[in-house]
Design a protein around this motif. Sequence first.
Motif, PDB file in Angstrom:
ATOM      1  N   ASP A 134       1.481  -2.486   5.758  1.00 45.25           N
ATOM      2  CA  ASP A 134       1.419  -1.911   4.419  1.00 45.25           C
ATOM      3  C   ASP A 134       1.845  -2.894   3.341  1.00 45.25           C
ATOM      4  OD1 ASP A 134       0.533   0.536   5.384  1.00 45.25           O
ATOM      5  OD2 ASP A 134       2.552   1.380   5.495  1.00 45.25           O
TER       6      ASP A 134
ATOM      7  N   LEU B 102       6.739   2.808   4.978  1.00 47.54           N
ATOM      8  CA  LEU B 102       5.822   1.666   5.054  1.00 47.54           C
ATOM      9  C   LEU B 102       5.934   0.984   6.412  1.00 47.54           C
ATOM     10  CD1 LEU B 102       6.194  -0.076   1.583  1.00 47.54           C
ATOM     11  CD2 LEU B 102       4.388   1.444   2.351  1.00 47.54           C
TER      12      LEU B 102
ATOM     13  N   LYS C 116       0.870  -1.178   0.000  1.00 52.99           N
ATOM     14  CA  LYS C 116       0.000   0.000   0.000  1.00 52.99           C
ATOM     15  C   LYS C 116       0.902   1.221   0.000  1.00 52.99           C
ATOM     16  CE  LYS C 116      -2.072  -1.399   3.838  1.00 52.99           C
ATOM     17  NZ  LYS C 116      -2.951  -1.366   5.014  1.00 52.99           N
TER      18      LYS C 116
ATOM     19  N   ARG D 240      -5.506   4.438  -0.133  1.00 52.87           N
ATOM     20  CA  ARG D 240      -4.151   4.189  -0.615  1.00 52.87           C
ATOM     21  C   ARG D 240      -4.168   3.500  -1.969  1.00 52.87           C
ATOM     22  NH1 ARG D 240      -1.079   2.864   4.178  1.00 52.87           N
ATOM     23  NH2 ARG D 240       0.852   3.130   3.019  1.00 52.87           N
TER      24      ARG D 240
ATOM     25  N   ALA E 161      -6.555  -1.085   2.401  1.00 48.67           N
ATOM     26  CA  ALA E 161      -6.020  -0.069   1.481  1.00 48.67           C
ATOM     27  C   ALA E 161      -7.136   0.848   1.000  1.00 48.67           C
ATOM     28  CB  ALA E 161      -5.322  -0.738   0.300  1.00 48.67           C
TER      29      ALA E 161
END
Length: 162
Positions: free
Chosen positions: A44, A40, A9, A155, A150
């Motif tokens: 993520d 991150l 992400k 994102r 996400a």
Amino acid sequence: MSMWLNLAKIDVEALESVRTDPALIGAILFDGGRPSAGSLRENDVFGDDYRTLAAVAEGRAEAEHQTTRWGRCYPWLAAATGEDGENDVEGCEFGYGPVFVLDPGQVAVVAKGLMGEGWGFGVARRDAADGVHEGGYEGFEDLGPFYAAAAREGRAVVGGVS
């Protein structure tokens, strides 16, 4: 031989950067799962054995649709894994094909599509106190929750198979 699906992400600002310089995608996915800026977190990134994922998808497609061509049966799974090729970044490849990029709008559509196809929702590890996913996303059952998170966060997602 191993084939690993790698997803991350990223924020909209990073999305613009990777569109300008696709080589950054490799740094995002393979520099310990963190770009050089270190922005991150463990939540993520997503990783799964692509061959296992494909085997599960083929088996399900055969059972439900009498074909092993899972990309046609499950277009949202194909989009989420880059299998459909529609969001490939030209000139930027990992070991097993091109990397792909989904903007936040596409991520939201893919997350809903994965839920509709029944991929990985309802089985993710969750912290009962705050609903936050515990640890990183890894394994087939975490694909849907990864995309849902996400989408909630607004994102983008970058990915590829190494």
